[in-house]
Design an enzyme around this catalytic site. Structure first.
Site, mmCIF file in Angstrom:
data_model
loop_
_atom_site.group_PDB
_atom_site.id
_atom_site.type_symbol
_atom_site.label_atom_id
_atom_site.label_comp_id
_atom_site.label_asym_id
_atom_site.label_seq_id
_atom_site.Cartn_x
_atom_site.Cartn_y
_atom_site.Cartn_z
ATOM 1 N N ALA A 154 0.790 -1.410 0.063
ATOM 2 C CA ALA A 154 -0.071 -0.133 0.026
ATOM 3 C C ALA A 154 0.824 1.289 0.006
ATOM 4 O O ALA A 154 0.341 2.484 -0.215
ATOM 5 C CB ALA A 154 -0.935 -0.004 1.155
ATOM 6 N N MET A 194 6.188 3.243 -2.815
ATOM 7 C CA MET A 194 6.794 2.245 -3.622
ATOM 8 C C MET A 194 6.097 0.921 -3.843
ATOM 9 O O MET A 194 6.210 0.297 -5.222
ATOM 10 C CB MET A 194 8.213 1.944 -2.694
ATOM 11 C CG MET A 194 9.271 1.216 -3.711
ATOM 12 S SD MET A 194 9.827 2.140 -5.094
ATOM 13 C CE MET A 194 10.691 0.881 -6.057
ATOM 14 N N ALA A 242 20.182 -4.179 -2.018
ATOM 15 C CA ALA A 242 20.612 -2.785 -2.550
ATOM 16 C C ALA A 242 20.045 -1.553 -2.200
ATOM 17 O O ALA A 242 18.825 -1.629 -1.850
ATOM 18 C CB ALA A 242 20.597 -2.996 -4.231
ATOM 19 N N HIS A 246 15.670 14.097 -1.089
ATOM 20 C CA HIS A 246 14.611 13.154 -1.294
ATOM 21 C C HIS A 246 13.075 13.970 -0.821
ATOM 22 O O HIS A 246 13.395 14.964 -0.100
ATOM 23 C CB HIS A 246 14.626 12.002 -0.325
ATOM 24 C CG HIS A 246 15.736 11.069 -1.015
ATOM 25 N ND1 HIS A 246 17.172 10.985 -0.906
ATOM 26 C CD2 HIS A 246 15.387 10.002 -1.814
ATOM 27 C CE1 HIS A 246 17.484 10.061 -1.398
ATOM 28 N NE2 HIS A 246 16.758 9.349 -2.173
ATOM 29 N N LYS A 279 10.606 10.505 3.676
ATOM 30 C CA LYS A 279 11.626 9.789 3.951
ATOM 31 C C LYS A 279 12.251 9.961 5.368
ATOM 32 O O LYS A 279 12.262 10.934 5.621
ATOM 33 C CB LYS A 279 12.828 9.995 2.940
ATOM 34 C CG LYS A 279 14.031 8.995 3.043
ATOM 35 C CD LYS A 279 15.018 9.041 1.789
ATOM 36 C CE LYS A 279 16.005 8.223 2.007
ATOM 37 N NZ LYS A 279 15.451 6.433 1.764
#
Length: 268
Positions: free
Chosen positions: A10, A13, A122, A155, A159
């Site tokens: 949800a 991303m 990553a 950003h 974030k």
């Protein structure tokens, strides 16, 4: 056809990942997972992603969802990621991790789990960013100790960690290229009378605001000249497509801890 489960479906991303999985001809969305108590439990994953009804509802039982998937993709928070990692280990299912902010103990657990499970970890799944990693290493080796190095990242306002995982990975690459210890050379803030810059340091600056998807610049400042290497992302889809590419690649790998350098064939 690789069956992919997504954690944190949800979120911003997560919704982009749903679209990327559906659009990829080699993948199928097998599970959409959210945390218990989420108001989105039961909602259709496709409707949330804005791509139309898929007939697959968000669930809060990750164990069953992982069982129905070939690979799990997790872009959540460290605590949830570690819980999902344990479930993947129990089920023998590979996992792609894009979560940032993992502490050293959590990273050690990831390394231990990678002895028996294929994992891609990553800080950034963009092909452009991973090429940038190579470029900044080359520049650091060529310019050496004659240039001061700073990492600047920006950003969106939502974030929750700083510096970004990508910026930290850049710092690690730069420190290695210059034969420095990253832990002692990194400087995360400056205020007041700081004195002259220590030539052995690598500085970090973080900007948070608006809807900035992600920007990273490595600044090499010398006497009489300056070099900047910058990557700017304008859409989360670049990260989502990279994560799906990693999931397809990971499905055929043996146990180990991999990153996007492996996925893209950039490893020396």
């Amino acid at each position: 056809m690789i069956k992919i489960g997504i954690c944190g479906t949800a979120g911003r991303m997560g919704r982009t990942l749903v679209a990327a999985v559906v659009q990829n001809p080699h993948t199928r969305l097998a599970a959409a997972i959210e945390h218990q108590g989420s108001r989105w439990i039961g909602a259709d994953a496709g409707d949330l992603a804005g791509i139309g009804t898929l007939g697959l509802s968000l669930v809060d039982e990750p164990a069953a969802a992982i069982d129905s998937s070939d690979v799990l993709v997790d872009f959540t928070v460290p605590e949830a990621t570690m819980a999902n990692l344990a479930l993947c280990r129990a089920a023998g299912k590979p996992i792609v991790i894009g979560t940032t902010g993992l502490d050293q103990a959590q990273r050690r657990e990831l390394s231990r789990t990678a002895e028996v499970l294929p994992i891609v970890l990553a800080p950034n799944f963009s092909a452009g960013v991973n090429l940038t990693f190579k470029l900044i290493e080359l520049a650091a080796r060529a310019l050496g100790e004659d240039f001061d190095i700073e990492v600047i990242e920006a950003h969106h306002r939502h974030k929750i960690d700083a510096p970004s995982g990508t910026a930290l990975r850049m710092g690690e690459i730069l420190a290695s290229a210059l034969d420095r210890d990253f832990g002692t050379s990194a400087v995360y803030s400056r205020q007041g009378r700081t004195g002259e810059r220590d030539r052995k340091t690598i500085g970090f600056a973080s900007v948070r605001g608006g809807d900035i998807v992600g920007e990273h610049t490595v600044l090499y400042a010398g006497l009489g000249e300056r070099l900047e290497i910058t990557h700017r992302a304008s859409s989360r889809m670049t990260f989502a497509n990279g994560a799906v590419r990693a999931a397809v690649w990971l499905a055929g790998q043996t146990a180990g801890l991999y990153d996007m350098q492996d996925v893209l064939g950039l490893r020396d």
